[in-house]
Design a protein around this motif. Structure first.
Motif, PDB file in Angstrom:
ATOM      1  N   GLU A  53      52.881 106.298  80.430  1.00 15.29           N
ATOM      2  CA  GLU A  53      53.545 107.037  81.153  1.00 15.29           C
ATOM      3  C   GLU A  53      54.169 106.033  82.127  1.00 15.29           C
ATOM      4  N   VAL A  54      55.671 106.323  82.476  1.00 18.72           N
ATOM      5  CA  VAL A  54      56.260 105.476  83.712  1.00 18.72           C
ATOM      6  C   VAL A  54      56.344 106.361  84.803  1.00 18.72           C
ATOM      7  N   VAL A  55      55.542 105.988  86.126  1.00 19.95           N
ATOM      8  CA  VAL A  55      55.664 106.828  87.058  1.00 19.95           C
ATOM      9  C   VAL A  55      57.106 106.508  88.017  1.00 19.95           C
ATOM     10  N   GLU A  56      57.947 107.583  88.142  1.00 18.30           N
ATOM     11  CA  GLU A  56      59.321 107.630  88.632  1.00 18.30           C
ATOM     12  C   GLU A  56      59.155 108.104  90.344  1.00 18.30           C
ATOM     13  N   THR A  57      58.058 108.981  90.439  1.00 18.38           N
ATOM     14  CA  THR A  57      57.940 109.545  91.826  1.00 18.38           C
ATOM     15  C   THR A  57      56.428 109.400  92.258  1.00 18.38           C
ATOM     16  N   ILE A  58      56.249 108.910  93.646  1.00 19.77           N
ATOM     17  CA  ILE A  58      55.041 108.894  94.457  1.00 19.77           C
ATOM     18  C   ILE A  58      55.223 109.603  95.517  1.00 19.77           C
ATOM     19  N   TYR A  59      54.244 110.659  95.631  1.00 22.04           N
ATOM     20  CA  TYR A  59      54.707 111.726  96.711  1.00 22.04           C
ATOM     21  C   TYR A  59      53.356 111.694  97.635  1.00 22.04           C
ATOM     22  N   LEU A  60      53.281 111.601  98.820  1.00 26.48           N
ATOM     23  CA  LEU A  60      52.344 111.587  99.669  1.00 26.48           C
ATOM     24  C   LEU A  60      52.488 112.703 100.540  1.00 26.48           C
ATOM     25  N   GLY A  61      51.681 113.836 100.128  1.00 29.47           N
ATOM     26  CA  GLY A  61      51.843 115.179 101.096  1.00 29.47           C
ATOM     27  C   GLY A  61      50.490 115.688 101.780  1.00 29.47           C
ATOM     28  N   GLY A  62      50.484 116.617 102.130  1.00 30.25           N
ATOM     29  CA  GLY A  62      49.193 117.040 102.903  1.00 30.25           C
ATOM     30  C   GLY A  62      49.302 118.697 103.251  1.00 30.25           C
ATOM     31  N   GLY A  63      48.487 118.516 104.509  1.00 25.05           N
ATOM     32  CA  GLY A  63      48.093 117.710 105.359  1.00 25.05           C
ATOM     33  C   GLY A  63      48.996 116.972 105.918  1.00 25.05           C
ATOM     34  N   THR A  64      48.899 115.909 106.664  1.00 24.03           N
ATOM     35  CA  THR A  64      49.953 115.161 107.624  1.00 24.03           C
ATOM     36  C   THR A  64      49.658 113.598 107.232  1.00 24.03           C
ATOM     37  N   PRO A  65      50.248 113.438 106.156  1.00 22.41           N
ATOM     38  CA  PRO A  65      50.220 111.828 105.563  1.00 22.41           C
ATOM     39  C   PRO A  65      50.506 110.870 106.833  1.00 22.41           C
ATOM     40  N   SER A  66      51.329 111.423 107.473  1.00 16.96           N
ATOM     41  CA  SER A  66      51.585 110.316 108.800  1.00 16.96           C
ATOM     42  C   SER A  66      50.766 110.086 109.766  1.00 16.96           C
ATOM     43  N   VAL A  67      49.559 110.759 109.453  1.00 11.05           N
ATOM     44  CA  VAL A  67      48.558 110.382 110.779  1.00 11.05           C
ATOM     45  C   VAL A  67      47.629 109.084 109.985  1.00 11.05           C
ATOM     46  N   LEU A  68      47.993 108.756 108.767  1.00 10.23           N
ATOM     47  CA  LEU A  68      47.412 107.505 108.503  1.00 10.23           C
ATOM     48  C   LEU A  68      48.004 106.294 108.907  1.00 10.23           C
ATOM     49  N   GLU A  69      47.226 105.210 109.300  1.00 12.28           N
ATOM     50  CA  GLU A  69      47.914 103.975 109.716  1.00 12.28           C
ATOM     51  C   GLU A  69      48.603 103.350 108.311  1.00 12.28           C
ATOM     52  N   LEU A  70      49.595 102.481 108.938  1.00 12.45           N
ATOM     53  CA  LEU A  70      50.318 101.844 107.943  1.00 12.45           C
ATOM     54  C   LEU A  70      49.612 100.891 106.980  1.00 12.45           C
ATOM     55  N   HIS A  71      48.761 100.203 107.085  1.00 13.90           N
ATOM     56  CA  HIS A  71      48.014  99.406 106.074  1.00 13.90           C
ATOM     57  C   HIS A  71      47.225 100.647 105.118  1.00 13.90           C
ATOM     58  N   GLU A  72      46.787 102.071 105.648  1.00 13.22           N
ATOM     59  CA  GLU A  72      46.372 102.695 104.760  1.00 13.22           C
ATOM     60  C   GLU A  72      47.241 103.296 103.821  1.00 13.22           C
ATOM     61  N   ILE A  73      48.460 103.675 104.415  1.00 15.55           N
ATOM     62  CA  ILE A  73      49.461 104.165 103.322  1.00 15.55           C
ATOM     63  C   ILE A  73      49.951 103.046 102.259  1.00 15.55           C
ATOM     64  N   ARG A  74      49.918 101.696 102.797  1.00 17.62           N
ATOM     65  CA  ARG A  74      50.248 100.673 101.783  1.00 17.62           C
ATOM     66  C   ARG A  74      49.164 100.590 100.736  1.00 17.62           C
ATOM     67  N   SER A  75      47.987 100.806 101.081  1.00 18.73           N
ATOM     68  CA  SER A  75      46.817 100.442 100.452  1.00 18.73           C
ATOM     69  C   SER A  75      46.690 101.499  99.179  1.00 18.73           C
ATOM     70  N   ILE A  76      47.231 102.834  99.674  1.00 21.13           N
ATOM     71  CA  ILE A  76      47.265 103.721  98.389  1.00 21.13           C
ATOM     72  C   ILE A  76      48.238 103.488  97.654  1.00 21.13           C
ATOM     73  N   ILE A  77      49.605 103.253  98.062  1.00 26.34           N
ATOM     74  CA  ILE A  77      50.749 102.943  97.221  1.00 26.34           C
ATOM     75  C   ILE A  77      50.243 101.656  96.488  1.00 26.34           C
ATOM     76  N   ASP A  78      49.858 100.543  97.141  1.00 24.90           N
ATOM     77  CA  ASP A  78      49.261  99.346  96.181  1.00 24.90           C
ATOM     78  C   ASP A  78      48.318  99.651  95.045  1.00 24.90           C
ATOM     79  N   ALA A  79      47.676 100.748  95.151  1.00 29.02           N
ATOM     80  CA  ALA A  79      46.622 101.247  94.103  1.00 29.02           C
ATOM     81  C   ALA A  79      47.300 101.769  92.708  1.00 29.02           C
ATOM     82  N   VAL A  80      48.389 102.580  93.296  1.00 25.95           N
ATOM     83  CA  VAL A  80      49.172 103.111  92.339  1.00 25.95           C
ATOM     84  C   VAL A  80      49.936 102.081  91.477  1.00 25.95           C
TER      85      VAL A  80
END
Length: 377
Positions: A50-77
């Motif tokens: 599969e080719v991933v065309e969308t990544i969606y961080l929902g919740g909850g409130t994803p913006s409570v995460l620190e920027l390095h935490e957001i980046r680490s999740i996207i990096d894992a994808v």
């Protein structure tokens, strides 16, 4: 096209109307981020090819995460999946989290779309909902966000008790004044076991008025369409080129992977959902186990889902697709069930595609239920 939804189960405080899965305790935030990354690794074979065309961080409130935490999740994808060259990467955010510094930092990250939970520009509405931000923060964050992001969606809620048509129109006009290209708007719904349901039962808050909500809905549709927005899904309005790719894929029954506690997944035939418990989720993932339940959808289930999602959108329900994907008897059933609604000017045909009329849009979910097949497997 396929997408990945990542559920961030934390909020600063509980909105009175919300029944989504979340925790207001941030004590396990670091462990949760690690678990999300590990679940992505554990499930990568589900998206092989599969080719991933969308990544969606929902919740909850994803913006409570620190920027390095957001980046680490996207990096894992990116580490575990094949990602399209220019994916849509959405972060749901609340105004109180979006300082100028955080917006600037996010604009330099892989996130390229913000979905901001405004809900209202009136202080009394925000207090009734128990939102963590105030009206001034709502306006300031959009003003700042539009300076750094082109693709922004904001959420608004209508049908709030004592909200007049004039006040609702002011909310819409205020949203339009910022030039955002996408607006999602939902009727206030009283969900069981929420604070709002309790307040209404005790007479502290007036119950929602369906007739007022319907009037707000039609005012919303007319105002946004006059401003150049396309009403492409019951609750969603976008300027051309700014439809949510993530949500569009969901409404068109595309494959998606749900990561995190309470997140749902769909592969076209099977649906799966993770446990809605943060400690149990973290423990299971840490042991290399997937804390999920799975069901295989029957032909009838898949027909019903297609009707439900299709009637909410501008793409409608194709009789040809029903016949080819589910069988001729399903097509005949849909045609019979639709007759009454066509006669009442709630549905109409454009070629072989069944669509809701302007009058029928607000009633789309109820109309779809009348087209559901119950006894045929």
């Amino acid at each position: 096209m396929s997408g990945i939804y990542i559920h961030i189960p934390f909020c600063k405080q509980a909105c009175h109307y919300c029944d989504f899965h979340f925790s207001t305790s941030m004590g396990k935030k670091e462990a949760m981020v690690a678990a999300l990354r590990k679940e992505l690794l554990l499930r990568k074979d589900e998206f092989k090819g599969e080719v991933v065309e969308t990544i969606y961080l929902g919740g909850g409130t994803p913006s409570v995460l620190e920027l390095h935490e957001i980046r680490s999740i996207i990096d894992a994808v990116y580490a575990d999946y094949k990602v399209a060259e220019a994916p849509e990467i959405t972060l749901e955010a609340n105004p109180d989290d979006l300082s100028t510094e955080k917006i600037k930092a996010l604009s330099k990250s892989p996130v390229n779309r913000l979905s901001i939970g405004i809900q209202s520009f009136f202080e009394e509405d925000l207090k009734l909902m128990n939102r963590a931000h105030n009206a001034s923060e709502a306006e300031n964050c959009i003003r700042e966000a539009t300076a750094y992001f082109d693709n922004i969606s904001i959420d608004l809620i209508y049908g709030v008790p004592d909200m007049t048509n004039e006040r609702w129109k002011h909310n819409i006009d205020k949203a339009l004044s910022f030039g955002v290209p996408h607006i999602s708007s939902y009727a206030l719904t009283v969900e069981p076991r929420t604070a709002l349901a309790n307040f209404i039962e005790r007479g502290i808050v007036k119950n929602v008025d369906d007739e007022a909500a319907q009037a707000h809905f039609h005012l919303l549709v007319d105002t946004l369409q006059a401003a150049g927005f396309e009403h492409y899904e019951l609750s969603n309005f976008g300027k051309p080129g700014y439809f949510s790719k993530n949500n569009t894929a969901y409404w068109q029954q595309k494959k998606y992977l749900g990561i995190g506690p309470s997140a749902h997944s769909f592969d076209g035939v099977r649906r799966a959902w993770n446990i809605s418990n943060n400690p149990k989720y973290i423990k299971a993932i840490g042991s290399g186990e997937l804390p999920m339940e799975t069901e295989t959808l029957s032909v009838t289930d898949r027909y019903n889902e297609y009707v439900m999602t299709g009637l909410r959108t501008i793409w409608g329900v194709s009789m040809e697709r029903i016949a080819s994907d589910f069988g001729e008897r399903y097509r005949n059933y849909a045609l019979r069930q639709a007759e009454k609604h066509v006669g009442e000017n709630l549905l109409y045909f454009k070629g072989d595609v069944l669509l809701t009329t302007k009058k029928g849009k607000f009633l789309a979910d109820g109309i779809a239920a009348d087209l559901f097949m119950v006894n045929l497997s």
